[in-house]
Design a protein around this motif. Sequence first.
Motif, short mmCIF file in Angstrom:
data_model
loop_
_atom_site.label_atom_id
_atom_site.label_comp_id
_atom_site.label_asym_id
_atom_site.label_seq_id
_atom_site.Cartn_x
_atom_site.Cartn_y
_atom_site.Cartn_z
N LYS A 5 0.85 -1.19 0.00
CA LYS A 5 0.00 0.00 0.00
C LYS A 5 0.88 1.24 0.00
CE LYS A 5 -3.85 -2.21 2.51
NZ LYS A 5 -3.28 -3.57 2.56
N ASP A 6 0.50 2.22 -0.79
CA ASP A 6 1.29 3.45 -0.86
C ASP A 6 1.04 4.37 0.33
OD1 ASP A 6 2.62 3.19 -3.51
OD2 ASP A 6 0.57 3.13 -4.24
N ILE A 7 -0.23 4.60 0.65
CA ILE A 7 -0.57 5.64 1.63
C ILE A 7 -1.71 5.17 2.53
CG2 ILE A 7 -1.48 8.00 1.91
CD1 ILE A 7 -0.29 8.58 -0.91
N PHE A 8 -1.57 5.47 3.83
CA PHE A 8 -2.67 5.33 4.77
C PHE A 8 -3.04 6.72 5.26
CE2 PHE A 8 -4.00 5.07 9.29
CZ PHE A 8 -5.21 4.42 9.11
N ILE A 9 -4.34 7.07 5.16
CA ILE A 9 -4.82 8.37 5.63
C ILE A 9 -5.37 8.22 7.03
CG2 ILE A 9 -6.46 10.25 5.25
CD1 ILE A 9 -6.37 9.64 2.27
N SER A 10 -4.76 8.91 7.97
CA SER A 10 -5.19 8.90 9.37
C SER A 10 -5.98 10.18 9.64
CB SER A 10 -3.95 8.82 10.27
OG SER A 10 -4.30 8.98 11.63
N TYR A 11 -7.21 10.03 10.15
CA TYR A 11 -8.07 11.21 10.33
C TYR A 11 -9.08 10.95 11.44
CZ TYR A 11 -11.76 8.58 7.91
OH TYR A 11 -12.70 7.65 7.57
N ALA A 12 -9.70 12.00 11.90
CA ALA A 12 -10.78 11.90 12.88
C ALA A 12 -12.11 11.90 12.14
CB ALA A 12 -10.72 13.06 13.87
N HIS A 13 -13.01 11.02 12.55
CA HIS A 13 -14.29 10.82 11.84
C HIS A 13 -15.08 12.12 11.70
CE1 HIS A 13 -18.06 9.05 10.59
NE2 HIS A 13 -18.67 9.65 11.60
N MET A 74 2.22 7.54 5.67
CA MET A 74 0.98 7.92 6.34
C MET A 74 0.74 9.41 6.12
SD MET A 74 0.04 8.04 10.44
CE MET A 74 -0.41 6.33 10.67
N ILE A 75 -0.52 9.77 5.88
CA ILE A 75 -0.93 11.18 5.88
C ILE A 75 -1.77 11.40 7.12
CG2 ILE A 75 -2.28 12.96 4.73
CD1 ILE A 75 -1.62 11.68 2.07
N SER A 76 -1.32 12.28 8.01
CA SER A 76 -2.08 12.63 9.21
C SER A 76 -2.79 13.95 8.97
CB SER A 76 -1.14 12.76 10.42
OG SER A 76 -0.61 11.51 10.77
N ILE A 77 -4.12 13.93 9.06
CA ILE A 77 -4.89 15.14 8.81
C ILE A 77 -5.21 15.77 10.16
CG2 ILE A 77 -6.98 16.10 7.78
CD1 ILE A 77 -6.86 13.88 5.72
N ALA A 111 10.47 12.63 6.33
CA ALA A 111 9.69 11.73 7.17
C ALA A 111 8.66 10.97 6.35
CB ALA A 111 8.99 12.53 8.27
N ARG A 112 8.30 9.78 6.82
CA ARG A 112 7.30 8.96 6.14
C ARG A 112 5.88 9.29 6.61
NH1 ARG A 112 9.26 2.92 6.72
NH2 ARG A 112 7.20 2.55 5.78
N ILE A 113 5.74 10.28 7.48
CA ILE A 113 4.42 10.82 7.81
C ILE A 113 4.32 12.22 7.22
CG2 ILE A 113 2.84 11.56 9.63
CD1 ILE A 113 3.88 9.38 11.41
N PHE A 114 3.36 12.43 6.34
CA PHE A 114 3.10 13.75 5.75
C PHE A 114 1.96 14.38 6.55
CE2 PHE A 114 5.70 11.94 2.62
CZ PHE A 114 6.05 12.89 1.67
N LYS A 115 2.21 15.57 7.04
CA LYS A 115 1.28 16.23 7.95
C LYS A 115 0.42 17.24 7.20
CE LYS A 115 3.08 18.86 11.26
NZ LYS A 115 3.83 19.18 12.49
#
Length: 502
Positions: A5-13, A74-77, A111-115
């Motif tokens: 997998k290329d990207i996981f998007i981490s977010y609040a519902h 990971m993309i952290s929103i 970094a492997r987390i894009f903010k």
Amino acid sequence: MQFAKDIFISYAHIDDESLIENQKGWISEFHRALEIRLAQLLGRRPVIWRDPALQGNHIFDKQIVDQFAQVAVMISILTPRYVKSEWCVREVNEFYDCCNTNIGFSINNQARIFKVIKTPVKVEVHPEKIQNILGYEFYNTDPHTGRVKELAQVFGQQTEKLYWEKLDDLANDLAGFLDGLESASPSRNTPASSVTKDITRVYLAESSYETKEFRDSLRRELQDSGYHIYPDKQLPLVAPVLTEDVSAYLKETRLSIHLIGEHYGIIPEGTQKSIIELQNEIAAAASGNTSLERLIWIPEGQTAREERQQNFINKLNEGSEGITGADLIYGSLEDFKGVMMDKLAAIEKEKNKAKEEAAVESKPAADASKSPAIVYLICDLTDLDDIRPLEDFLFNQGCEVMLPIFEGDESMIREDHVENLKMCDAAVIFYGNANEIWLRSKTRDFLKISGYGREKPLGAKAIYIAGPASPAKERLRAQEAEVINGINGLPEDKIQSLLQKL
């Protein structure tokens, strides 16, 4: 390394709930648009994954964490809800730990987390692992009221334009990072200097919020032109630490750029100066001690809205403080971009020239012995037959012998003579039947040789005296060249001694 997998998007519902009924939420629309743009840049469909069934009251799902080993990025929103969510913060920490079990969290200093910052949140409450990472700000601040407006496709034409620009910035950076992972096997935490060793670095100083669009536009221009931009991490808001970090960046930088807007800017702890004035002050000090070049830009139409800012601008205009090594420029964005790119072109030209000179100087002496020394044997047309013994001797000693040309117009003959002087290792003037005026003309060329564009001095210079004898030849002496008397025959020992200088 290849990831499933290329990207996981981490977010609040709650951040994916739409303000308009029956319309997709911000996260869903962001996911859709990013996937399309990234596919266009990568030339393949990226695998972007998130949990669309995520609910605020769900317990932490270990099934998600178990898949992190297969995820490249990971993309952290970030939003106020995100930083308060134990689930979201734990996702960041778990992904960070997982990265360190495979290829590392930082690859080529990235970094492997894009903010992605959807709604502004104070840096000190960001998840600890990503506090120092620069974020992609998907919001705008009204310079007059200070109110924040999120970038989205539903808030008007200008906001929509900024949204697409920011999404394109993120997509381009992600594409570059993912391509790098696929095409190479980078080592863990590889320093940027080892990866971008020959890339010119530019320090694009942090600026006040009303100049953010200008700064983003400059950053895109620089990135598209292949420059590495500092700072590449969040600057600390403690004055001594900030000074140390900025100074370290500037040591690796050829050009620093400072935007001066309407507002004075954030004041870090431990000082009374804004982050904008501090960066300029540190760069001015660095420019005084190094070859750092600087540009200070005040956009046209900008008027200071604070007394402190006006005082800062006055000092720059008067040249009393903070102006060392800098050009102060007033004008439009496009005008400044032209000045910036001209300055960088001059820096690149100077850098390339220095590299060429270093290559010449560092060329091993053994290289010279592998190829024959070139001796330019300068003579008059009347001596062309008489030079044969000297010409043969030089050739038998392993030299390539060049002779002047005598056919063609005067300018062609002169041009060939100058080119021979520029490329030869040694030059010998054969003084036989020619007169003294001819001899003086040729010896003057020894004095002018650097002006012809020759980069290194000649290895050896000589005047070879041949018959017929004359009182002028008996008296001949020279400081600029060795005089070899060959009237009574070929003095082989003296010619060999001359060649040993090569």
